[in-house]
Design a protein around this motif. Sequence first.
Motif, PDB file in Angstrom:
ATOM      1  N   MET A 316       0.835  -1.204   0.000  1.00  0.00           N
ATOM      2  CA  MET A 316       0.000   0.000   0.000  1.00  0.00           C
ATOM      3  C   MET A 316       0.870   1.254   0.000  1.00  0.00           C
ATOM      4  O   MET A 316       0.591   2.224  -0.725  1.00  0.00           O
ATOM      5  N   GLN A 317       1.915   1.268   0.794  1.00  0.00           N
ATOM      6  CA  GLN A 317       2.781   2.438   0.853  1.00  0.00           C
ATOM      7  C   GLN A 317       3.555   2.636  -0.437  1.00  0.00           C
ATOM      8  O   GLN A 317       3.838   3.780  -0.818  1.00  0.00           O
ATOM      9  N   ARG A 318       3.882   1.560  -1.131  1.00  0.00           N
ATOM     10  CA  ARG A 318       4.533   1.691  -2.436  1.00  0.00           C
ATOM     11  C   ARG A 318       3.624   2.391  -3.440  1.00  0.00           C
ATOM     12  O   ARG A 318       4.102   3.019  -4.389  1.00  0.00           O
ATOM     13  N   SER A 319       2.310   2.246  -3.245  1.00  0.00           N
ATOM     14  CA  SER A 319       1.340   2.919  -4.112  1.00  0.00           C
ATOM     15  C   SER A 319       0.909   4.265  -3.529  1.00  0.00           C
ATOM     16  O   SER A 319      -0.130   4.809  -3.895  1.00  0.00           O
ATOM     17  N   ASN A 320       1.728   4.795  -2.603  1.00  0.00           N
ATOM     18  CA  ASN A 320       1.505   6.110  -2.003  1.00  0.00           C
ATOM     19  C   ASN A 320       0.215   6.187  -1.192  1.00  0.00           C
ATOM     20  O   ASN A 320      -0.434   7.238  -1.138  1.00  0.00           O
ATOM     21  N   ASN A 321      -0.156   5.071  -0.570  1.00  0.00           N
ATOM     22  CA  ASN A 321      -1.324   5.064   0.296  1.00  0.00           C
ATOM     23  C   ASN A 321      -0.919   5.344   1.739  1.00  0.00           C
ATOM     24  O   ASN A 321       0.205   5.039   2.166  1.00  0.00           O
ATOM     25  N   ASP A 322      -1.842   5.919   2.494  1.00  0.00           N
ATOM     26  CA  ASP A 322      -1.677   6.111   3.933  1.00  0.00           C
ATOM     27  C   ASP A 322      -2.161   4.831   4.611  1.00  0.00           C
ATOM     28  O   ASP A 322      -3.368   4.617   4.760  1.00  0.00           O
ATOM     29  N   CYS A 323      -1.233   3.975   4.998  1.00  0.00           N
ATOM     30  CA  CYS A 323      -1.577   2.676   5.576  1.00  0.00           C
ATOM     31  C   CYS A 323      -0.658   2.398   6.757  1.00  0.00           C
ATOM     32  O   CYS A 323       0.562   2.551   6.650  1.00  0.00           O
ATOM     33  N   LYS A 324      -1.255   1.993   7.873  1.00  0.00           N
ATOM     34  CA  LYS A 324      -0.498   1.748   9.100  1.00  0.00           C
ATOM     35  C   LYS A 324      -0.949   0.458   9.736  1.00  0.00           C
ATOM     36  O   LYS A 324      -2.142   0.166   9.801  1.00  0.00           O
ATOM     37  N   VAL A 325       0.019  -0.328  10.230  1.00  0.00           N
ATOM     38  CA  VAL A 325      -0.257  -1.545  10.989  1.00  0.00           C
ATOM     39  C   VAL A 325       0.095  -1.291  12.455  1.00  0.00           C
ATOM     40  O   VAL A 325       1.200  -0.823  12.761  1.00  0.00           O
ATOM     41  N   VAL A 326      -0.842  -1.585  13.346  1.00  0.00           N
ATOM     42  CA  VAL A 326      -0.601  -1.461  14.787  1.00  0.00           C
ATOM     43  C   VAL A 326      -0.648  -2.865  15.394  1.00  0.00           C
ATOM     44  O   VAL A 326      -1.725  -3.473  15.464  1.00  0.00           O
ATOM     45  N   PRO A 327       0.504  -3.411  15.820  1.00  0.00           N
ATOM     46  CA  PRO A 327       0.505  -4.741  16.444  1.00  0.00           C
ATOM     47  C   PRO A 327      -0.040  -4.669  17.871  1.00  0.00           C
ATOM     48  O   PRO A 327       0.179  -3.690  18.589  1.00  0.00           O
TER      49      PRO A 327
END
Length: 361
Positions: A316-327
């Motif tokens: 997602m970030q490679r496609s310039n998306n705002d994406c976050k994973v919270v473990p």
Amino acid sequence: SVDMGSWAIGAWEEARGSLPEQQVPSQTPENGGGLRSLRALTQGLLAQWPLAIRRPTANEDFAAPRPDEPDLAPSFAQTWLNRLLPRAIASTLLQRQDEQRFLQLGGEVHTYAEAENLHLQLLRPKETASKPGCVVLLHGGSWISGSPSQFYDHAQAVSKELGVAVATCQYRLMLTHPRADVPFDAVEDAERCVSYLSDKADELGLDRNRFVLGGLSAGGHLAAMAALERGRELGLAGLVLLNPVLDLDFHAGWRRQTPAIWLGSHLLRAFYSEEALHQKSPLHQVRSLPFPTLILHGEEDQLIPLAQSKAFMEEMQRSNNDCKVVPFPQVDHDFLLAPPELAQRHLCTLGNFLRTAGVVH
């Protein structure tokens, strides 16, 4: 009581009727590896499952109980079905009773797809200065079973604490709609559920510009795929995923597969071609989205590895998306059953995300 002999005979007739007279297994993309017979038998067994305890398929009549008929005792049924069956299957069979419980919580039940008899349950915050946004949630259950009741407690907390409406949606499952192409048709159901809420937003008192789609496990897969395919068109403001299935190839992130994942992945390949599964895998269908994505994933999840969510975030970030994973430490695949302190952290994390996305003020 269920006449198992009649059920088995009916199931065999159902399966035999869906096959050509001479079925020769062959390895082609269309038949998903030559096991169309297996799929037909599975669908036959499910299609003959007694209507008293499953939802009807699109071409079946389902007579609602007459007002003068006495109510069944849901507490008794829930008690014994929950003892005899896995939780996800018991909740699938008890969806009508669960809807009554949801109404008692102050919620509403709407039919968003009449042909398939699919419902959504809507819970609105009690006091808001303006039309609230809405978090639309899709339950888990391996696309086989499950119920929106999985989110009832969560919906109450989110609605009360964050001042946002919550909609929990049914979708076509292998157990309830055996003639459907699950999970592909279920992705369409997720899209239709959001469309229904958007079309009825004024009537329902919702702000259609502040909708967030979310899901847990298999529901996370449906939410992610619907957002990738039609997120712009649906006008979504955000995507929230809990321990989601993001790779139907079942390769990304696994060091070892549990027996359940091994069996599930092989059944999907038996039913569908690898190309078809690839086309409905969010990990392989990433594109630019105009809204942010939040993924909450338990570190102790033994079914869907945290590494899969991280791989999706990187794509997602490679496609310039705002994406976050919270473990989330000490949380396994049953994300909603986390200890109270972690549940509070989950609520705070979700609240911060919804504020950043402009869904709550």
